[in-house]
Design a protein around this motif. Structure first.
Motif, PDB file in Angstrom:
ATOM      1  N   UNK A 290       0.680  -1.118  -0.029  1.00  0.00           N
ATOM      2  CA  UNK A 290       0.080   0.083  -0.179  1.00  0.00           C
ATOM      3  C   UNK A 290       0.827   1.290   0.042  1.00  0.00           C
ATOM      4  N   UNK A 291       1.920   1.341   0.853  1.00  0.00           N
ATOM      5  CA  UNK A 291       2.611   2.691   0.906  1.00  0.00           C
ATOM      6  C   UNK A 291       4.105   2.066   1.363  1.00  0.00           C
ATOM      7  N   UNK A 292       4.816   3.015   1.339  1.00  0.00           N
ATOM      8  CA  UNK A 292       6.332   2.748   1.978  1.00  0.00           C
ATOM      9  C   UNK A 292       6.827   4.157   2.462  1.00  0.00           C
ATOM     10  N   UNK A 293       8.065   3.834   3.167  1.00  0.00           N
ATOM     11  CA  UNK A 293       8.828   4.979   3.669  1.00  0.00           C
ATOM     12  C   UNK A 293      10.516   4.596   3.682  1.00  0.00           C
ATOM     13  N   UNK A 294      10.744   5.496   3.020  1.00  0.00           N
ATOM     14  CA  UNK A 294      12.505   5.283   3.038  1.00  0.00           C
ATOM     15  C   UNK A 294      13.138   6.075   4.063  1.00  0.00           C
ATOM     16  N   UNK A 295      14.066   5.361   4.566  1.00  0.00           N
ATOM     17  CA  UNK A 295      14.857   6.037   5.639  1.00  0.00           C
ATOM     18  C   UNK A 295      16.220   5.936   5.324  1.00  0.00           C
ATOM     19  N   UNK A 296      17.113   6.863   6.344  1.00  0.00           N
ATOM     20  CA  UNK A 296      18.637   7.157   5.924  1.00  0.00           C
ATOM     21  C   UNK A 296      19.190   5.751   6.483  1.00  0.00           C
ATOM     22  N   UNK A 297      18.690   5.027   7.351  1.00  0.00           N
ATOM     23  CA  UNK A 297      19.376   4.029   7.787  1.00  0.00           C
ATOM     24  C   UNK A 297      18.427   2.815   7.934  1.00  0.00           C
ATOM     25  N   UNK A 298      18.959   1.604   8.064  1.00  0.00           N
ATOM     26  CA  UNK A 298      17.997   0.393   8.165  1.00  0.00           C
ATOM     27  C   UNK A 298      17.216   0.361   9.428  1.00  0.00           C
ATOM     28  N   UNK A 299      15.888   0.242   9.454  1.00  0.00           N
ATOM     29  CA  UNK A 299      15.092   0.230  10.472  1.00  0.00           C
ATOM     30  C   UNK A 299      15.271  -1.287  11.115  1.00  0.00           C
ATOM     31  N   UNK A 300      15.273  -1.364  12.554  1.00  0.00           N
ATOM     32  CA  UNK A 300      15.720  -2.705  12.999  1.00  0.00           C
ATOM     33  C   UNK A 300      14.388  -3.086  14.010  1.00  0.00           C
ATOM     34  N   UNK A 301      13.672  -2.277  14.367  1.00  0.00           N
ATOM     35  CA  UNK A 301      12.383  -2.341  15.065  1.00  0.00           C
ATOM     36  C   UNK A 301      11.241  -1.816  14.753  1.00  0.00           C
ATOM     37  N   UNK A 302      10.030  -2.303  14.790  1.00  0.00           N
ATOM     38  CA  UNK A 302       8.622  -1.809  14.603  1.00  0.00           C
ATOM     39  C   UNK A 302       7.717  -1.914  15.578  1.00  0.00           C
ATOM     40  N   UNK A 303       6.695  -1.082  15.610  1.00  0.00           N
ATOM     41  CA  UNK A 303       5.682  -1.331  16.724  1.00  0.00           C
ATOM     42  C   UNK A 303       4.449  -0.621  16.450  1.00  0.00           C
ATOM     43  N   UNK A 304       3.378  -1.097  16.099  1.00  0.00           N
ATOM     44  CA  UNK A 304       2.123  -0.726  15.914  1.00  0.00           C
ATOM     45  C   UNK A 304       1.418  -0.114  17.204  1.00  0.00           C
ATOM     46  N   UNK A 305       0.791   1.011  17.082  1.00  0.00           N
ATOM     47  CA  UNK A 305      -0.060   1.768  18.166  1.00  0.00           C
ATOM     48  C   UNK A 305      -1.093   0.922  18.379  1.00  0.00           C
ATOM     49  N   UNK A 306      -1.764   0.384  19.652  1.00  0.00           N
ATOM     50  CA  UNK A 306      -2.889  -0.377  19.890  1.00  0.00           C
ATOM     51  C   UNK A 306      -4.086   0.313  19.547  1.00  0.00           C
ATOM     52  N   UNK A 307      -4.045   1.759  19.815  1.00  0.00           N
ATOM     53  CA  UNK A 307      -5.311   2.171  19.590  1.00  0.00           C
ATOM     54  C   UNK A 307      -5.093   3.551  18.427  1.00  0.00           C
ATOM     55  N   UNK A 308      -4.301   3.337  17.688  1.00  0.00           N
ATOM     56  CA  UNK A 308      -4.076   4.688  16.732  1.00  0.00           C
ATOM     57  C   UNK A 308      -3.587   4.115  15.434  1.00  0.00           C
TER      58      UNK A 308
END
Length: 999
Positions: A290-308
């Motif tokens: 659906x969508x993507x984001x490009x960052x300056x460095x590699x992302x090591x961890x992700x966390x979804x917000x529970x109610x947002x």
């Protein structure tokens, strides 16, 4: 600043990344792994950089944010590699390169305890769904499952050959998924501790210093496990929970391997981070990014917000940020409470495969457009119908995958128009005992038992069938045959074999073929074709009969020559059946399974010779299990084996209850082993041990039979003598079976010797239990065990054993018990003999019917009044007691066998005397010219000598005559001595009454 592609219309503004460290630490990367998580209230971000500090930051950030405002928890001595927040939100767990796992309170941030320590660095930690367990793993050999209540180690899962870099608990709290740095994925059962699935080379190979850590994640419904793809172009692969098979994949979004992934709270979206410094948002329904984001460095961890609608990220240098909003506003929000279909059902929603391209049709375009969520629109109606068809399609596909892997389906997902899913257990399919799954090009077993095996190999539409016997010295050799029918099941015994094939269209109906191993006729084999709507599901054979169960719930019985004997209706779909001599055991479904997946199976045992049902009932399967084997023991006892590894045997004791005699989990050496049942006898269980990933034996090399002894699931005894108690139960059951006259009539000397040997073995086991009970000061148990002894020598040994262990009071009690036992046996030995003797005396001297003072008419015209029976018994006891005082107890106490022989010979002697009396009486009635009184007296003397129990002057039970006689009264003991002497004389010189018979 991260740049967003914004294909879905959200996230185009990018993500602002902030430093948690100050100075040089903000630009240098440490040795640890950067992690991030939300608290349960979504008020704070909890994260760690690549160093030894935990950070707690309030969100959203204030306009005057400074790294110094972040709260720090510095308790680790080395870099932190992983963190987890408990489901209750009261605790934070972190692991580190300092080999420790620490627990902190939240939101206070106080250090609570060191949960556990490892010998090598730890790389991952995870809480269970309930928060009662914590899993940690790293470079050590094993994954520790720890209780959060008392920090005790519940289990240790061992199996990875490389460091474990990721852990994930199943949302249903049944499994634990683990990922190794070598790309191996394993799934563990929390209840049994066994390894359920192993997927080799599923994820990429990673270095521990690499930021790509092979993160894995369960779908919120727990039906699939998301794993980073190993091949180029494959970003994520979904594996089925039940089978471990690949379900579907996500492709084409990343240009490098995925290292981290995370499901949204409702399971509709999946976020992935890869080595190309991108974070991509996937729609799992359509398998499209659906969508993507490009960052300056590699992302090591992700966390979804529970109610947002937000996704927190952290890169390799400790910079953190929040992608918000992450999902376009016109789409379903990631935390929407509406029940979403499970991922395994969604993957077939539009009937796409991994290799198919989207056709861009109008319906597909509308399905991804703004009107997708309008329930009243025609598009939504089409989506519901298509979704319903997809559910049915996936259910069939899942069942086929289960059958392919030798597994049984445990449940089925059903869907209604309101979008609510319910779990409906499914009935297990029919199977043939001791057979393996067919594999094209590889030889497999149609049947394998203690007699031999039948193997088949499919090649180019034909099969080559071979019959082999385990006894190579068997005279009959069965030639191989070419299978034109496509047989899928078979059964064999000592006399022949039967084969069955499924139907393959209207022109190829289901067929059975019987082939005897030897026959006097040249053409003794025969075949039967079944109606087009009927298919054979199980076959069996025995002594002179062949049976086949079909899909029409018919049980067809044939004779050995091919005569159709009977057609019976079964009460439910066939599961399996097996034969033994004249017995046929049939297992059928009785009802839908329980919600836990446990099958409800009914059995019945038919005696085909007598045409009766000898037993019937329900099989007591283990909770949540299904039937995997059904068979008879060599003694004809029915037994079965379920998927939980429990073998049960039907026993006539306790009303025909089933007894568990074997548990495979206690016998296998490791979790890589499984047991495949073959057969059993009274004291041994024969099976084949299979190594993972094989759950069935292979034809080549030949399977090696492993022999186990029956082991009952006994509770832990306070004596610590479970092995002796197990041996005691086994030998008691075996002895009871041997002495069962209905099953084994004792008419053989060898069988009697075997019973005596079993009694001696059982007594030796009881004596060892008595010794253990004496050591444990369990005196009541000693008395109970002593009562179960059979032999006199064992009783004396028990008394000596108790005396040697310095228990004089107990020894005295056992001695009195032994004396009572001897007296009781002595009385029981004499009672049938005395009653038989009194009965014979009454036959020879009938009592005339009289109301008062009945008189016995003696040949010598001597009348005597008989004594009451109670007085007779007391007098017998008195004489016996006097004899015991004067003579040894061995001469008085006779064994049951000797008494029986004496009774038989006494009866013969009495009958001969009766004949002599009758002949004498007839001779006396004849007129004679000369009657000599002396001869008459001599004849009467001979009569009294031949019948010592007749009412005469020599009978101690009669009233003494008025005139004195020189002969002394004979007691019962003297009669016993005389009969014993006559028995000895008969053994030495033949029968003593031979001359009397001729006279």
């Amino acid at each position: 600043m991260a740049k967003g592609r914004g294909l879905g219309g959200g996230g185009g503004k990018g993500v602002v990344m902030r430093d948690a460290e100050t100075g040089n630490a903000a630009s240098e990367r440490g040795d640890g792994n950067c992690c991030i998580a939300w608290d349960t209230q979504d008020k704070h971000l909890i994260f760690s950089t690549s160093r030894s500090t935990l950070f707690i930051q309030f969100w959203p950030l204030s306009s005057s944010f400074s790294p110094t405002d972040i709260r720090r928890l510095s308790h680790h001595r080395s870099a932190i590699t992983g963190l987890a927040v408990s489901p209750s939100g009261n605790s934070i767990a972190s692991c580190s390169l300092d080999h420790s796992v620490k627990l902190f309170s939240y939101p206070e941030g106080d250090f609570q305890s060191n949960v556990t320590r490892f010998t090598l660095p730890i790389h991952c930690v995870a809480f269970s769904v309930t928060g009662s367990m914590l899993a940690a793993a790293g470079e050590d050999d094993g994954i520790k499952l720890i209780s959060t209540i008392d920090s005790s180690i519940i289990r240790v899962f061992k199996g990875h050959n490389a460091p474990v870099v990721s852990l994930a608990f199943d949302p249903n709290n049944e499994f634990l998924g683990s990922s190794g740095s070598d790309g191996t994925i394993m799934c563990w059962s929390l209840s049994s501790g066994k390894r359920v699935h192993t997927i080799y080379h599923a994820a990429p190979n990673t270095d521990l210093n690499n930021m790509c850590r092979n993160g894995i994640a369960w779908h919120p419904k727990g039906d699939v496990l998301a794993v980073p793809g190993r091949k180029n172009g494959v970003d994520v692969v979904m594996y089925d929970r039940d089978t471990g098979e690949k379900v579907f994949s996500l492709k084409g979004g990343h240009s490098a391997t995925v290292g981290v992934l995370m499901w949204s709270p409702n399971g509709k979206y999946l976020a992935t981070a890869a080595g190309d410094n991108q974070v991509i948002l996937w729609d799992a329904d359509n398998r499209q990014d659906i969508d993507s984001q490009k960052f300056e460095a590699q992302i090591c961890s992700l966390a979804w917000k529970h109610k947002g609608n937000a996704l927190a990220v952290i890169d390799a240098y400790g910079k953190f940020g929040v992608w918000e909003p992450v999902v376009p506003s016109h789409m379903v929000l990631p935390n929407d409470d509406l029940m979403q279909p499970s991922a395994i059902d969604r993957e077939e929603l539009l009937h796409f495969t991994d290799d198919e391209e989207r056709d861009g049709s109008e319906d597909d375009t509308n399905l991804s457009g703004p009107d997708r969520e309008l329930d009243g629109s025609p598009v939504a109606a089409r989506r519901v119908h298509k979704h319903k068809d997809a559910v049915e399609h996936v259910t069939l596909k899942k069942s086929s995958i289960l059958e392919k892997n030798g597994l049984q389906p445990q449940n089925k997902h059903m869907h209604d128009l309101d979008g609510v899913f319910t779990t409906v257990p499914t009935m297990q399919s029919a199977f043939q005992p001791c057979s393996t799954k067919p594999n094209s090009g590889t030889r497999y077993f149609l049947t394998y038992n203690l007699i031999g095996c039948i193997t088949s190999c499919q090649n180019e539409g034909l099969s080559h069938v071979e019959v082999e016997f385990h006894d190579t010295g068997r005279g009959v050799r069965v030639p191989a045959m070419t299978d034109y029918f496509g047989f899928s099941m078979a059964a064999m015994n000592e006399s022949g074999s039967v084969f069955a094939s499924p139907k393959k269209g209207e022109k190829s109906p289901s067929t059975i073929l019987y082939r005897p191993f030897s026959s006097w006729a040249s053409n003794s084999e025969w075949s039967m074709r079944f109606p087009a709507e009927e298919e054979v599901r199980a076959v069996a054979l025995g002594s002179g009969w062949v049976a086949a169960a079909t899909t029409s719930n018919y049980l067809r019985i044939f004779s050995e020559g091919g005569l159709q004997v009977a057609v019976l209706s079964l009460e439910g779909p066939i599961v399996t059946m097996v034969g033994h001599q004249e017995l046929l055991a049939v297992a059928t479904h009785a009802a839908l399974p329980f919600t836990c997946g446990q099958q409800i199976i009914k059995f019945m045992v038919l005696n085909l010779n007598e045409r009766v049902i000898t037993m019937e009932g329900c099989l007591p399967l283990s909770p949540g299990s299904y039937l995997t084997w059904l068979g008879f023991s060599e003694a004809g006892k029915l037994s079965f084996y379920d998927s939980k590894g429990i073998l049960r045997l039907q026993n006539k004791q306790y009303g025909g209850c089933w007894i568990p005699i074997f548990c495979s989990s206690k016998e296998v050496k490791g979790e890589d082993e499984s047991i495949w049942m073959v057969g059993l006898n009274d004291m041994q269980i024969m099976c084949v041990i299979c190594k993972y990933p094989n759950k069935e034996p292979q034809v080549s090399p030949k399977p090696i039979l492993s022999i186990f002894k029956p082991v009952f699931p006994l509770a832990h005894s306070d004596l610590g003598a479970e092995d002796l108690e197990n041996e005691f139960i086994i030998k008691s059951l075996h002895l009871a079976q041997m002495t069962d006259e209905t099953a084994h009539p004792i008419d053989d000397e060898d069988q009697e010797e075997e019973i005596l040997k079993l009694e001696a073995d059982l007594d030796r086991c009881i004596l060892r239990l008595i010794a253990a009970a004496c050591k444990g000061d369990k005196l009541v148990k000693v008395v109970e065990l002593t009562k179960k002894l059979t032999l006199d020598k064992s009783w004396k040994g028990a008394i000596k054993l108790v005396s040697a262990m310095k228990l004089p009071a107990l020894a005295e009690r056992l001695s009195s018990m032994y004396e009572e036992r001897m007296n009781r046996e002595s009385y029981q030995d004499q009672e049938p003999f005395v009653s038989h003797t009194l009965q014979n005396s009454q036959v020879l001297n009938p009592v005339p019917h009289s109301d008062l003072n009945p008189v016995y008419h003696q040949p010598a015209s001597v009348a005597a009044v008989p004594k009451p029976a109670s007085m007779v018994v007391r007098e017998i006891d008195c004489n016996t007691q006097k004899a015991e005082n004067s003579e040894s107890k061995a001469n008085v106490s006779l064994s049951k066998q000797k008494v029986a022989s004496m009774e038989e010979k006494s009866a013969k002697a009495v009958s001969k005397n009766a004949i002599t009396d009758m002949s004498t009486e007839q001779n006396s009635m004849k007129p004679k010219e000369d009657v000599n009184p002396s001869n008459t007296v001599q004849a009467e003397a001979v009569q009294r000598a031949n019948n010592p129990f007749a009412k005469s002057v020599s009978n101690p039970f009669a009233k003494p005559p008025a005139t004195a006689d020189s002969q002394s009264a004979m007691s019962l003991l003297d009669s016993l001595k005389r009969m014993k002497n006559s028995e000895n004389e008969s053994k030495g010189r033949g029968r003593p009454n031979k001359s009397a018979k001729h006279s």
